[in-house]
Design an enzyme around this catalytic site. Structure first.
Site, PDB file in Angstrom:
ATOM      1  N   GLY A 168      -0.852  -1.103   8.765  1.00 10.08           N
ATOM      2  CA  GLY A 168      -0.253   0.021   8.458  1.00 10.08           C
ATOM      3  C   GLY A 168       0.738   0.496   9.628  1.00 10.08           C
ATOM      4  N   THR A 192      10.695  -6.870  16.172  1.00 12.21           N
ATOM      5  CA  THR A 192      12.131  -7.003  16.631  1.00 12.21           C
ATOM      6  C   THR A 192      12.657  -8.209  16.712  1.00 12.21           C
ATOM      7  OG1 THR A 192      11.754  -7.111  18.930  1.00 12.21           O
ATOM      8  CG2 THR A 192      12.154  -4.728  18.121  1.00 12.21           C
ATOM      9  N   ARG A 210       4.512  -8.333  20.361  1.00  9.66           N
ATOM     10  CA  ARG A 210       4.426  -9.502  21.178  1.00  9.66           C
ATOM     11  C   ARG A 210       3.246 -10.521  20.581  1.00  9.66           C
ATOM     12  NH1 ARG A 210       9.165  -9.346  23.145  1.00  9.66           N
ATOM     13  NH2 ARG A 210       9.502  -7.973  24.912  1.00  9.66           N
ATOM     14  N   ASN A 244       0.860  -0.994  -0.070  1.00  8.16           N
ATOM     15  CA  ASN A 244      -0.129   0.084  -0.003  1.00  8.16           C
ATOM     16  C   ASN A 244       1.051   1.437   0.022  1.00  8.16           C
ATOM     17  OD1 ASN A 244      -2.256   1.848   0.161  1.00  8.16           O
ATOM     18  ND2 ASN A 244      -3.157   0.308   1.410  1.00  8.16           N
ATOM     19  N   HIS A 299      22.907   0.169  12.245  1.00  5.74           N
ATOM     20  CA  HIS A 299      24.157   1.172  12.169  1.00  5.74           C
ATOM     21  C   HIS A 299      24.866   0.890  13.323  1.00  5.74           C
ATOM     22  CE1 HIS A 299      22.464   3.513   8.625  1.00  5.74           C
ATOM     23  NE2 HIS A 299      21.130   3.228   9.405  1.00  5.74           N
TER      24      HIS A 299
END
Length: 184
Positions: free
Chosen positions: A140, A163, A178, A82, A112
């Protein structure tokens, strides 16, 4: 001695402040620009330069779209991205068949360096591949971080920051994301 591009592809520390990498990013910027400014009737599923860069014709990518290199993105059959999606594909990003990304989804392969001199002056980063399975829904504004694998049929709630890996058919939400339940 390896080039910065070879180091990037090997998952080693590399400097993003490299002429070869910059020239590859310029190719991607040209393709993305064409895609983003073409009238919808001419763009259809995606602009011609972007279609060639991504080596696919059966995905739909709404404008605006942004990617870093493009050649590291592998889209399955009937993938839908989208408006406002960003894929920073310093490593391979694989998105399986019939997967849908909501607006403003962000996929980041790079990490980084934490040392400010190495990060800011030397431009050091390392890239890890991301794999999104088939028939996944990513809501979204979700953010997918480097090295994450998302199993088939999973659902990522809107605004989630992913993550760590997500199992097949799992529903995850939040920051960090989670599990809240398994589908089915």
């Amino acid at each position: 001695m390896k080039t910065e591009r070879q180091k990037m592809a090997a998952g080693e520390w590399y400097t993003c402040l490299d002429d070869e990498l910059e020239s590859l990013r310029c190719v991607a910027r040209e393709a993305v620009h064409e895609h983003n400014v073409l009238p919808p009737a001419e763009r259809r599923k995606m602009g011609p330069k972007l279609q060639r860069l991504l080596r696919t014709s059966n995905a739909i990518i709404e404008a605006p779209f942004h990617c870093a290199y493009g050649y590291n993105i592998e889209l399955g059959d009937q993938v839908y991205l989208n408006a406002g999606c960003t894929i920073l594909d310093c490593a391979t990003v694989t998105i399986g068949d019939q997967t849908q990304l909501g607006p403003q989804v962000q996929i980041y392969c790079a990490e980084h360096h934490q040392d400010p001199v190495k990060r800011c002056v030397e431009g050091l980063e390392v890239a890890h591949p991301i794999r999104v399975g088939s028939r996944v829904w990513i809501g979204g504004g979700a953010i997918i971080l480097a090295g994450v694998r998302i199993g088939d049929g999973a659902v990522i709630g809107a605004g989630s920051v992913v993550t760590s890996d997500v199992k097949a058919a799992e529903v995850v939400v939040g920051n960090p994301a989670r599990p809240i339940r398994r589908r089915g």
